[in-house]
Design a protein around this motif. Structure first.
Motif, PDB file in Angstrom:
ATOM      1  N   ASN A 291       0.846  -1.195   0.000  1.00 15.30           N
ATOM      2  CA  ASN A 291       0.000   0.000   0.000  1.00 15.30           C
ATOM      3  C   ASN A 291       0.884   1.250   0.000  1.00 15.30           C
ATOM      4  O   ASN A 291       1.417   1.647   1.036  1.00 15.30           O
ATOM      5  CB  ASN A 291      -0.906  -0.039   1.236  1.00 15.30           C
ATOM      6  CG  ASN A 291      -1.889   1.115   1.274  1.00 15.30           C
ATOM      7  OD1 ASN A 291      -1.954   1.950   0.384  1.00 15.30           O
ATOM      8  ND2 ASN A 291      -2.667   1.170   2.352  1.00 15.30           N
TER       9      ASN A 291
ATOM     10  N   GLU B 246      -8.308   5.159  12.976  1.00 12.22           N
ATOM     11  CA  GLU B 246      -8.305   4.383  11.737  1.00 12.22           C
ATOM     12  C   GLU B 246      -7.342   3.205  11.825  1.00 12.22           C
ATOM     13  O   GLU B 246      -7.627   2.110  11.337  1.00 12.22           O
ATOM     14  CB  GLU B 246      -7.931   5.278  10.557  1.00 12.22           C
ATOM     15  CG  GLU B 246      -9.005   6.284  10.159  1.00 12.22           C
ATOM     16  CD  GLU B 246      -8.601   7.079   8.932  1.00 12.22           C
ATOM     17  OE1 GLU B 246      -7.418   6.983   8.523  1.00 12.22           O
ATOM     18  OE2 GLU B 246      -9.452   7.798   8.381  1.00 12.22           O
TER      19      GLU B 246
ATOM     20  N   ALA C 200      -1.907   4.678   9.377  1.00 11.01           N
ATOM     21  CA  ALA C 200      -3.156   5.315   8.955  1.00 11.01           C
ATOM     22  C   ALA C 200      -3.043   6.798   9.298  1.00 11.01           C
ATOM     23  O   ALA C 200      -2.091   7.228   9.958  1.00 11.01           O
ATOM     24  CB  ALA C 200      -4.348   4.685   9.659  1.00 11.01           C
TER      25      ALA C 200
ATOM     26  N   ALA D  75      -6.047  -0.379   2.924  1.00 15.98           N
ATOM     27  CA  ALA D  75      -5.710  -1.536   3.756  1.00 15.98           C
ATOM     28  C   ALA D  75      -6.964  -2.328   4.115  1.00 15.98           C
ATOM     29  O   ALA D  75      -6.968  -3.567   4.052  1.00 15.98           O
ATOM     30  CB  ALA D  75      -4.988  -1.085   5.019  1.00 15.98           C
ATOM     31  N   LEU D  76      -8.042  -1.645   4.481  1.00 14.54           N
ATOM     32  CA  LEU D  76      -9.274  -2.341   4.851  1.00 14.54           C
ATOM     33  C   LEU D  76      -9.855  -3.099   3.663  1.00 14.54           C
ATOM     34  O   LEU D  76     -10.361  -4.220   3.810  1.00 14.54           O
ATOM     35  CB  LEU D  76     -10.297  -1.341   5.394  1.00 14.54           C
ATOM     36  CG  LEU D  76      -9.996  -0.782   6.788  1.00 14.54           C
ATOM     37  CD1 LEU D  76     -10.911   0.392   7.107  1.00 14.54           C
ATOM     38  CD2 LEU D  76     -10.141  -1.870   7.847  1.00 14.54           C
TER      39      LEU D  76
ATOM     40  N   HIS E 141      -4.428   5.424   3.358  1.00 11.48           N
ATOM     41  CA  HIS E 141      -3.815   4.193   3.857  1.00 11.48           C
ATOM     42  C   HIS E 141      -4.845   3.246   4.458  1.00 11.48           C
ATOM     43  O   HIS E 141      -4.866   2.047   4.152  1.00 11.48           O
ATOM     44  CB  HIS E 141      -2.739   4.530   4.901  1.00 11.48           C
ATOM     45  CG  HIS E 141      -1.464   4.999   4.296  1.00 11.48           C
ATOM     46  ND1 HIS E 141      -0.346   5.319   5.042  1.00 11.48           N
ATOM     47  CD2 HIS E 141      -1.105   5.222   3.010  1.00 11.48           C
ATOM     48  CE1 HIS E 141       0.632   5.708   4.245  1.00 11.48           C
ATOM     49  NE2 HIS E 141       0.178   5.665   3.002  1.00 11.48           N
ATOM     50  N   ALA E 142      -5.705   3.753   5.324  1.00 14.19           N
ATOM     51  CA  ALA E 142      -6.669   2.881   6.004  1.00 14.19           C
ATOM     52  C   ALA E 142      -7.692   2.333   5.024  1.00 14.19           C
ATOM     53  O   ALA E 142      -8.028   1.142   5.066  1.00 14.19           O
ATOM     54  CB  ALA E 142      -7.359   3.647   7.132  1.00 14.19           C
ATOM     55  N   GLU E 143      -8.205   3.163   4.133  1.00 22.04           N
ATOM     56  CA  GLU E 143      -9.225   2.719   3.174  1.00 22.04           C
ATOM     57  C   GLU E 143      -8.707   1.575   2.309  1.00 22.04           C
ATOM     58  O   GLU E 143      -9.384   0.552   2.134  1.00 22.04           O
ATOM     59  CB  GLU E 143      -9.649   3.895   2.297  1.00 22.04           C
ATOM     60  CG  GLU E 143     -10.668   3.535   1.235  1.00 22.04           C
ATOM     61  CD  GLU E 143     -10.999   4.691   0.304  1.00 22.04           C
ATOM     62  OE1 GLU E 143     -11.792   4.483  -0.630  1.00 22.04           O
ATOM     63  OE2 GLU E 143     -10.445   5.794   0.504  1.00 22.04           O
TER      64      GLU E 143
ATOM     65  N   LEU F 281      -0.093  -8.173   8.750  1.00 25.85           N
ATOM     66  CA  LEU F 281      -0.099  -6.732   8.550  1.00 25.85           C
ATOM     67  C   LEU F 281       1.247  -6.157   8.983  1.00 25.85           C
ATOM     68  O   LEU F 281       1.698  -6.388  10.101  1.00 25.85           O
ATOM     69  CB  LEU F 281      -1.233  -6.111   9.377  1.00 25.85           C
ATOM     70  CG  LEU F 281      -1.572  -4.643   9.180  1.00 25.85           C
ATOM     71  CD1 LEU F 281      -2.016  -4.369   7.754  1.00 25.85           C
ATOM     72  CD2 LEU F 281      -2.685  -4.230  10.154  1.00 25.85           C
TER      73      LEU F 281
ATOM     74  N   GLN G 200      -8.817   0.365  13.686  1.00 30.18           N
ATOM     75  CA  GLN G 200      -9.801  -0.316  12.848  1.00 30.18           C
ATOM     76  C   GLN G 200      -9.113  -1.295  11.894  1.00 30.18           C
ATOM     77  O   GLN G 200      -9.573  -2.423  11.702  1.00 30.18           O
ATOM     78  CB  GLN G 200     -10.602   0.719  12.056  1.00 30.18           C
ATOM     79  CG  GLN G 200     -11.757   0.143  11.262  1.00 30.18           C
ATOM     80  CD  GLN G 200     -12.516   1.211  10.481  1.00 30.18           C
ATOM     81  OE1 GLN G 200     -12.177   2.391  10.516  1.00 30.18           O
ATOM     82  NE2 GLN G 200     -13.548   0.800   9.756  1.00 30.18           N
ATOM     83  N   VAL G 201      -7.985  -0.871  11.313  1.00 32.09           N
ATOM     84  CA  VAL G 201      -7.233  -1.741  10.406  1.00 32.09           C
ATOM     85  C   VAL G 201      -6.690  -2.960  11.157  1.00 32.09           C
ATOM     86  O   VAL G 201      -6.776  -4.103  10.678  1.00 32.09           O
ATOM     87  CB  VAL G 201      -6.092  -0.960   9.739  1.00 32.09           C
ATOM     88  CG1 VAL G 201      -5.161  -1.893   8.963  1.00 32.09           C
ATOM     89  CG2 VAL G 201      -6.647   0.118   8.805  1.00 32.09           C
TER      90      VAL G 201
END
Length: 351
Positions: free
Chosen positions: A64, A97, A92, A75-76, A71-73, A112, A100-101
């Motif tokens: 990523n 965020e 993130a 990765a998720l 980054h978070a969007e 990860l 959440q990841v």
């Protein structure tokens, strides 16, 4: 592996991937199809859309390389597709965020990891080996300094450096803070101060040269990090300085002081100054030789599933928590406790 985000940093990764066994670049994607095609043509990979790359069965792990705000969007989405993920720093844009990841990766059972992996090179690892061997005695304090005039002088699209999630702390801080944790262990509390000297910057190179961009995040941040061990690290991150002669990182023990090379690079000389003595270079004792960006990704893919990789998401979360807490402290003028922690990553033998 597949790359999402084909900006300037992607070239550093693709060059390294070519010489690392076990890694094969199969696909690339970018919001700008032209950039993806350029990288695909240079590497032999396929240029895909982001959704097609994430659903591709030939992609096991997603690298990523998007801007921090995405980054978070990304990765998720990759985790939801069952892919392992290794991302550029920070993990993130916010700690919320990032959590959440991490939760999504844990639920999905995927691995990860997160940059920076510069600390896996011979520079920081040699310094760590000598510290762990007791060469400086008990570590007491450290200084970490990054001072430049700002990235708009060389980057053709520097906008993201000057909005929340950017600035010198979020851009360069991960290298220095990750190195400090690697050398001295996790951090329990911080206090900081910050300033923003200009409301706008002017792009100096590329097709947008002469274009002003707004500045909405601090461009000079300083803080004190209290490590669990009791050692105190003083951090200075600045886009408002012409230059500095301060060492990138200096570690002080009760028996000697140690200069650590630039944590934005993988190698460099480690220098020792005993209480009764002069500065002298120390031999290389640890780390991946000739390392470059991508070694953290390779380390992730070869780490047993039951172990954390050295460039782990938990370490990156702790770094992000420290940076967010520093910025909180700059507005409250109070010490902020760090609510996350991590183990020091396992050392890297000379490899």
């Amino acid at each position: 592996m597949g790359i999402v985000g084909c900006g300037a940093i992607s070239g550093a990764y693709t060059t390294t991937i070519e010489r690392l066994p076990g890694l094969h670049l199969t696909a690339v994607a970018d919001l700008d199809p032209g950039r993806a095609k350029t990288v695909a043509d240079a590497t032999g990979a396929r240029a895909l859309s982001v959704p097609d790359l994430l659903s591709d069965p030939d992609v096991d792990i997603v690298l990523n390389l998007t801007v921090p705000a995405a980054h978070a969007e990304v990765a998720l989405a990759a985790i939801a597709a069952g892919k392992d993920v290794y991302g550029e720093k920070p993990l993130a844009a916010t700690k919320g965020e990032a959590l959440q990841v991490l939760r999504a990766a844990d639920t999905a059972g995927v691995r990860l990891g997160c940059a920076p992996d510069t600390v896996l090179g011979t520079g920081v690892q040699t310094a760590r080996r000598h510290i762990d061997d007791g060469l400086i005695g008990t570590p007491i304090a450290a200084t970490a300094v990054m001072a430049t005039p700002g990235h708009e002088r060389w980057h053709p699209n520097p906008d993201f450096y000057y909005v929340p999630g950017g600035g010198p702390l979020f851009d360069m801080g991960p290298y220095y803070i990750t190195a400090l944790i690697t050398l001295l262990g996790p951090v329990s509390k911080v206090i900081g101060a910050a300033s923003r000297t200009r409301a706008e910057r002017v792009i100096a190179s590329g097709p947008r040269a002469g274009t002003p961009i707004p500045v909405t995040t601090p461009t000079h941040v300083t803080g004190i990090l209290t490590h669990d061990s009791g050692a105190l690290s003083t951090l200075v991150m600045s886009f408002d300085s012409a230059a500095t002669r301060a060492p990138h990182i200096e570690i002080h023990g009760d028996q000697a002081s140690l200069i650590v090379p630039d944590p934005n690079h993988f190698d460099g000389d480690v220098l020792l100054h005993p209480v009764d003595g002069t500065w002298r270079p120390l031999p290389v004792r640890a780390g991946y030789r000739n390392a470059a960006r991508g070694y953290g990704l390779a380390d992730l893919t070869t780490t047993p599933p039951t172990q954390l990789p050295r460039a782990s998401a938990l370490l990156a979360l702790h770094v992000l928590d420290i940076m967010e807490s520093l910025l909180t402290s700059t507005t409250t003028a109070q010490t902020v406790p760090i609510t996350t922690t991590c183990e020091r990553p396992p050392p890297v033998p000379l490899t």
